[in-house]
Motif scaffolding. Structure first.
Motif, PDB file in Angstrom:
ATOM      1  N   LEU A 109       0.836  -1.212   0.000  1.00 44.61           N
ATOM      2  CA  LEU A 109       0.000   0.000   0.000  1.00 44.61           C
ATOM      3  C   LEU A 109       0.863   1.252   0.000  1.00 44.61           C
ATOM      4  CD1 LEU A 109      -2.839   1.230   0.194  1.00 44.61           C
ATOM      5  CD2 LEU A 109      -2.660   1.049   2.693  1.00 44.61           C
ATOM      6  N   LEU A 110       1.925   1.258   0.822  1.00 43.82           N
ATOM      7  CA  LEU A 110       2.810   2.427   0.869  1.00 43.82           C
ATOM      8  C   LEU A 110       3.566   2.612  -0.456  1.00 43.82           C
ATOM      9  CD1 LEU A 110       4.225   2.077   4.508  1.00 43.82           C
ATOM     10  CD2 LEU A 110       2.621   3.813   3.646  1.00 43.82           C
ATOM     11  N   THR A 111       3.974   1.486  -1.055  1.00 44.47           N
ATOM     12  CA  THR A 111       4.652   1.587  -2.356  1.00 44.47           C
ATOM     13  C   THR A 111       3.729   2.201  -3.401  1.00 44.47           C
ATOM     14  OG1 THR A 111       5.994  -0.356  -1.837  1.00 44.47           O
ATOM     15  CG2 THR A 111       5.826   0.287  -4.154  1.00 44.47           C
ATOM     16  N   TRP A 112       2.487   1.705  -3.414  1.00 48.71           N
ATOM     17  CA  TRP A 112       1.522   2.288  -4.369  1.00 48.71           C
ATOM     18  C   TRP A 112       1.316   3.770  -4.098  1.00 48.71           C
ATOM     19  CZ3 TRP A 112      -2.990   4.802  -3.082  1.00 48.71           C
ATOM     20  CH2 TRP A 112      -3.770   5.214  -4.171  1.00 48.71           C
ATOM     21  N   ALA A 113       1.161   4.145  -2.814  1.00 50.27           N
ATOM     22  CA  ALA A 113       0.932   5.552  -2.476  1.00 50.27           C
ATOM     23  C   ALA A 113       2.101   6.418  -2.927  1.00 50.27           C
ATOM     24  CB  ALA A 113       0.704   5.696  -0.973  1.00 50.27           C
ATOM     25  N   LEU A 114       3.329   5.910  -2.780  1.00 50.29           N
ATOM     26  CA  LEU A 114       4.507   6.676  -3.205  1.00 50.29           C
ATOM     27  C   LEU A 114       4.482   6.953  -4.702  1.00 50.29           C
ATOM     28  CD1 LEU A 114       7.255   7.881  -2.417  1.00 50.29           C
ATOM     29  CD2 LEU A 114       8.264   5.628  -2.868  1.00 50.29           C
ATOM     30  N   PHE A 115       4.193   5.918  -5.497  1.00 48.42           N
ATOM     31  CA  PHE A 115       4.132   6.107  -6.956  1.00 48.42           C
ATOM     32  C   PHE A 115       2.948   6.992  -7.355  1.00 48.42           C
ATOM     33  CE2 PHE A 115       6.895   2.333  -7.024  1.00 48.42           C
ATOM     34  CZ  PHE A 115       7.808   2.733  -7.974  1.00 48.42           C
ATOM     35  N   ALA A 116       1.809   6.832  -6.675  1.00 49.54           N
ATOM     36  CA  ALA A 116       0.625   7.641  -7.008  1.00 49.54           C
ATOM     37  C   ALA A 116       0.875   9.116  -6.714  1.00 49.54           C
ATOM     38  CB  ALA A 116      -0.587   7.134  -6.231  1.00 49.54           C
ATOM     39  N   VAL A 117       1.513   9.392  -5.552  1.00 53.37           N
ATOM     40  CA  VAL A 117       1.837  10.790  -5.224  1.00 53.37           C
ATOM     41  C   VAL A 117       2.839  11.354  -6.236  1.00 53.37           C
ATOM     42  CG1 VAL A 117       2.990  12.273  -3.536  1.00 53.37           C
ATOM     43  CG2 VAL A 117       1.310  10.591  -2.782  1.00 53.37           C
ATOM     44  N   GLY A 118       3.818  10.558  -6.636  1.00 56.31           N
ATOM     45  CA  GLY A 118       4.790  11.024  -7.635  1.00 56.31           C
ATOM     46  C   GLY A 118       4.137  11.361  -8.952  1.00 56.31           C
ATOM     47  N   ALA A 119       3.202  10.493  -9.402  1.00 56.53           N
ATOM     48  CA  ALA A 119       2.514  10.762 -10.662  1.00 56.53           C
ATOM     49  C   ALA A 119       1.650  12.011 -10.567  1.00 56.53           C
ATOM     50  CB  ALA A 119       1.659   9.558 -11.047  1.00 56.53           C
ATOM     51  N   ALA A 120       0.922  12.156  -9.436  1.00 60.70           N
ATOM     52  CA  ALA A 120       0.077  13.335  -9.255  1.00 60.70           C
ATOM     53  C   ALA A 120       0.906  14.610  -9.170  1.00 60.70           C
ATOM     54  CB  ALA A 120      -0.788  13.171  -8.005  1.00 60.70           C
ATOM     55  N   ALA A 121       2.047  14.541  -8.472  1.00 58.36           N
ATOM     56  CA  ALA A 121       2.913  15.718  -8.370  1.00 58.36           C
ATOM     57  C   ALA A 121       3.494  16.093  -9.733  1.00 58.36           C
ATOM     58  CB  ALA A 121       4.033  15.450  -7.364  1.00 58.36           C
ATOM     59  N   THR A 122       3.850  15.069 -10.513  1.00 56.54           N
ATOM     60  CA  THR A 122       4.369  15.343 -11.861  1.00 56.54           C
ATOM     61  C   THR A 122       3.318  16.033 -12.715  1.00 56.54           C
ATOM     62  OG1 THR A 122       5.821  13.409 -11.726  1.00 56.54           O
ATOM     63  CG2 THR A 122       5.393  14.314 -13.915  1.00 56.54           C
ATOM     64  N   ARG A 123       2.089  15.526 -12.662  1.00 55.30           N
ATOM     65  CA  ARG A 123       1.003  16.158 -13.424  1.00 55.30           C
ATOM     66  C   ARG A 123       0.795  17.599 -12.971  1.00 55.30           C
ATOM     67  NH1 ARG A 123      -4.040  12.071 -13.121  1.00 55.30           N
ATOM     68  NH2 ARG A 123      -5.037  13.868 -14.110  1.00 55.30           N
ATOM     69  N   LEU A 124       0.815  17.823 -11.669  1.00 53.94           N
ATOM     70  CA  LEU A 124       0.611  19.181 -11.150  1.00 53.94           C
ATOM     71  C   LEU A 124       1.728  20.117 -11.587  1.00 53.94           C
ATOM     72  CD1 LEU A 124      -1.116  21.019  -9.398  1.00 53.94           C
ATOM     73  CD2 LEU A 124       0.220  20.292  -7.412  1.00 53.94           C
ATOM     74  N   SER A 125       2.968  19.640 -11.573  1.00 56.49           N
ATOM     75  CA  SER A 125       4.086  20.488 -12.012  1.00 56.49           C
ATOM     76  C   SER A 125       3.986  20.814 -13.501  1.00 56.49           C
ATOM     77  CB  SER A 125       5.416  19.792 -11.706  1.00 56.49           C
ATOM     78  OG  SER A 125       5.560  18.608 -12.475  1.00 56.49           O
ATOM     79  N   ILE A 126       3.532  19.832 -14.293  1.00 53.59           N
ATOM     80  CA  ILE A 126       3.357  20.080 -15.736  1.00 53.59           C
ATOM     81  C   ILE A 126       2.311  21.164 -15.959  1.00 53.59           C
ATOM     82  CG2 ILE A 126       2.472  19.063 -17.871  1.00 53.59           C
ATOM     83  CD1 ILE A 126       3.803  16.440 -17.046  1.00 53.59           C
ATOM     84  N   VAL A 127       1.188  21.058 -15.242  1.00 59.06           N
ATOM     85  CA  VAL A 127       0.113  22.040 -15.395  1.00 59.06           C
ATOM     86  C   VAL A 127       0.570  23.426 -14.954  1.00 59.06           C
ATOM     87  CG1 VAL A 127      -2.180  22.694 -14.580  1.00 59.06           C
ATOM     88  CG2 VAL A 127      -1.705  20.318 -15.183  1.00 59.06           C
ATOM     89  N   GLN A 128       1.284  23.506 -13.854  1.00 62.43           N
ATOM     90  CA  GLN A 128       1.767  24.799 -13.377  1.00 62.43           C
ATOM     91  C   GLN A 128       2.789  25.402 -14.337  1.00 62.43           C
ATOM     92  OE1 GLN A 128       3.166  23.818  -9.426  1.00 62.43           O
ATOM     93  NE2 GLN A 128       1.196  24.341  -8.472  1.00 62.43           N
ATOM     94  N   TYR A 129       3.693  24.575 -14.855  1.00 61.84           N
ATOM     95  CA  TYR A 129       4.671  25.086 -15.826  1.00 61.84           C
ATOM     96  C   TYR A 129       3.975  25.576 -17.091  1.00 61.84           C
ATOM     97  CZ  TYR A 129       8.728  25.300 -18.891  1.00 61.84           C
ATOM     98  OH  TYR A 129       9.691  25.732 -19.758  1.00 61.84           O
ATOM     99  N   TYR A 130       2.939  24.834 -17.509  1.00 62.33           N
ATOM    100  CA  TYR A 130       2.188  25.251 -18.687  1.00 62.33           C
ATOM    101  C   TYR A 130       1.556  26.625 -18.452  1.00 62.33           C
ATOM    102  CZ  TYR A 130      -1.615  25.570 -22.052  1.00 62.33           C
ATOM    103  OH  TYR A 130      -2.465  26.008 -23.014  1.00 62.33           O
ATOM    104  N   SER A 131       0.891  26.789 -17.298  1.00 69.92           N
ATOM    105  CA  SER A 131       0.225  28.065 -17.008  1.00 69.92           C
ATOM    106  C   SER A 131       1.223  29.206 -16.901  1.00 69.92           C
ATOM    107  CB  SER A 131      -0.571  27.949 -15.701  1.00 69.92           C
ATOM    108  OG  SER A 131      -1.552  26.941 -15.796  1.00 69.92           O
ATOM    109  N   ARG A 132       2.404  28.913 -16.379  1.00 75.10           N
ATOM    110  CA  ARG A 132       3.390  29.968 -16.137  1.00 75.10           C
ATOM    111  C   ARG A 132       4.219  30.297 -17.370  1.00 75.10           C
ATOM    112  NH1 ARG A 132       5.599  27.503 -12.452  1.00 75.10           N
ATOM    113  NH2 ARG A 132       7.495  26.740 -13.504  1.00 75.10           N
ATOM    114  N   GLU A 133       4.575  29.287 -18.181  1.00 76.78           N
ATOM    115  CA  GLU A 133       5.549  29.488 -19.251  1.00 76.78           C
ATOM    116  C   GLU A 133       5.001  29.286 -20.659  1.00 76.78           C
ATOM    117  OE1 GLU A 133       8.489  30.598 -18.698  1.00 76.78           O
ATOM    118  OE2 GLU A 133       8.548  30.413 -16.505  1.00 76.78           O
ATOM    119  N   VAL A 134       4.044  28.393 -20.824  1.00 75.50           N
ATOM    120  CA  VAL A 134       3.666  27.951 -22.170  1.00 75.50           C
ATOM    121  C   VAL A 134       2.355  28.576 -22.657  1.00 75.50           C
ATOM    122  CG1 VAL A 134       3.280  25.914 -23.630  1.00 75.50           C
ATOM    123  CG2 VAL A 134       4.825  25.775 -21.684  1.00 75.50           C
ATOM    124  N   ALA A 135       1.459  28.920 -21.722  1.00 74.25           N
ATOM    125  CA  ALA A 135       0.109  29.345 -22.110  1.00 74.25           C
ATOM    126  C   ALA A 135       0.107  30.551 -23.035  1.00 74.25           C
ATOM    127  CB  ALA A 135      -0.727  29.640 -20.866  1.00 74.25           C
TER     128      ALA A 135
END
Length: 456
Positions: A31-57
């Protein structure tokens, strides 16, 4: 991309809830292993969205599309991690906990069609990855680990998951179509607003032109008409001065006629009612007729008037071509105080052309483009009080319609030369240019016609 920020926070919020539901029953290491990967994927998506709004939009459309294309796999990767949660609860926890986990998974799937349906390929990749991963885990548990000896509700869960998967795909497709229609409607509304704005601006421009026209015409016609009244009163009281006053009355009458001729030409051009009669034009005869008309004016001002004829034929409208050259000669006479005028037809490697040379006041470079505007008069030019600012505007319009390129060379206080290249006029192309020249005066009307043709 603009709809993804809230989605990322919801995904992060669901991870601890999911862990809380399964904490007592699932294998905590897994369960902890899954949570670690899930948080990493969600954080990556959030960073992509923030970079898009800040730099690419704010970048170009192509750059935005390329940015998304390189990073869009993160969404199906996130779906993969959520699909793998079935390893933690399917047939491994209580039915109540399984129900809550299935409910969380179904909520994520339904929310994805709302947040991802703007891009159909990404939405389908997310749903397909989520459903196939869950079905694969369920199939492994049922076939390999339980050897098809599990409870019957397993099959109902598989059937419900497949049905739910297909229903979400269809719902996402319908939502995508709705989004697309809304964007198309918004785009069309923007086009209509732009069209209305252009039409409004065209109407305002027309009012401005009309006001300038009335002001200029009223100012220019006031002096010769007032002079006519004075001369007439003077002649009535002293008829013996008829020989002295008659030439002045004739000059004032010519000035009024010249104004009305220019206004009539302008009205025909702006209404699109100009008629073209393309034929062979004898250049020698054309210049001879113009010499008969303008030589007396030059001699009256003490100017030389010379004509150099290279015999030949041009394909053009004879009346309009005579009007063009006549306006240029009249303009040369008006602004030349000493020296003379030369009108010549020449043969060049690029074709025949007519040139009008003068030794007048010349035109400064800053004014050489402006003089072809209607009602424009060069400041400080002697003689502008007798002009109406229409002659060269009409010349530019007519040469454009006939397809005769017009060139200007001038030096202040040295003189000016206009060159009319007599490129053969194509009747159909000339008629199209005549229509286009009218439509350019009303860009809103042209834009509305484009929209109407798109709708049809």
């Amino acid at each position: 991309m603009r709809t993804q920020r809230n989605t990322q926070w919801i995904g992060l919020f669901l991870i601890p809830i999911f862990m809380g539901v399964l904490w007592a029953e699932a294998m905590r290491g897994l369960l902890l292993t899954w949570a670690l990967f899930a948080v990493g994927a969600a954080a990556t998506r959030l960073s992509i969205v923030q970079y898009y709004s800040r730099e690419v939009a704010q970048r170009s459309t192509g750059e935005q599309v390329e940015f998304f294309r390189r990073r869009r796999l993160i969404w199906p990767v996130s779906a993969l991690f959520w699909g793998l949660t079935t390893l933690l609860y399917f047939d491994r926890s209580s039915l109540a906990d399984q129900f809550i986990c299935w409910l969380i998974l179904a909520g994520l799937a339904m929310y994805s069609i709302n947040s991802l349906s703007s891009h159909l390929a990404t939405m389908r990749a997310y749903l397909n990855t989520l459903a196939i991963t869950a079905l694969t885990v369920m199939g492994w548990r049922m076939a390999v680990e339980l050897e098809f000896s599990g409870p019957p509700y397993h099959w109902w869960l598989v059937a419900l998951l497949i049905i739910f998967w297909q229903v979400l795909r269809q719902a996402g497709l319908r939502l995508h179509v709705t989004h697309r229609k809304n964007f198309e409607l918004q785009y069309r509304n923007n086009q209509l607003i732009e069209s209305l704005t252009r039409q409004t601006q065209a109407a305002l421009d027309a009012v401005e032109i009309k006001n300038r026209f009335l002001a200029s015409a009223a100012h220019d016609i006031r002096q010769p008409v007032h002079a006519l009244g004075l001369y007439a009163d003077w002649l009535g009281s002293e008829p013996e001065l008829v020989h002295e006053l008659a030439p002045k009355i004739v000059e004032s009458t010519k000035a009024v006629n010249q104004l009305f001729d220019s206004l009539f030409d302008l009205a025909r051009l702006d209404s699109g009612k100009i008629k073209l009669n393309i034929d062979n034009v004898d250049l020698a005869q054309l210049l001879h007729d113009l010499e008969v008309q303008y030589r007396p004016l030059c001699e009256a001002k003490g100017l030389q008037f010379r004509v150099h004829v290279q015999p030949g034929v041009a394909v053009s409208d004879p009346i309009l071509l005579q009007r063009i050259v006549g306006n240029l000669i009249s303009n040369a006479v008006k602004y030349t105080q000493r020296g003379g005028i030369l009108v010549a037809s020449r043969v060049t490697p690029s074709g025949r052309r007519i040139e009008i040379w003068d030794t007048g006041v010349g035109i400064a470079p800053v004014h050489q483009r402006e003089i072809f505007r209607e009602f424009y008069k060069v400041p400080t030019h002697a003689g502008t009080e007798d002009g109406f600012g229409l002659g060269l505007y009409i010349v530019a319009r007519l040469t454009h319609i006939l397809g005769h390129p017009l060139a200007l060379s001038s030096r202040p206080n040295k003189g000016t030369v206009f060159r009319v290249m007599l490129t053969p006029t194509d009747p159909q192309a000339a008629a199209a240019r005549a229509v286009a020249s009218v439509q350019q005066l009303l860009p809103g009307r042209l834009r509305a016609a484009d929209l109407q043709s798109q709708d049809s």
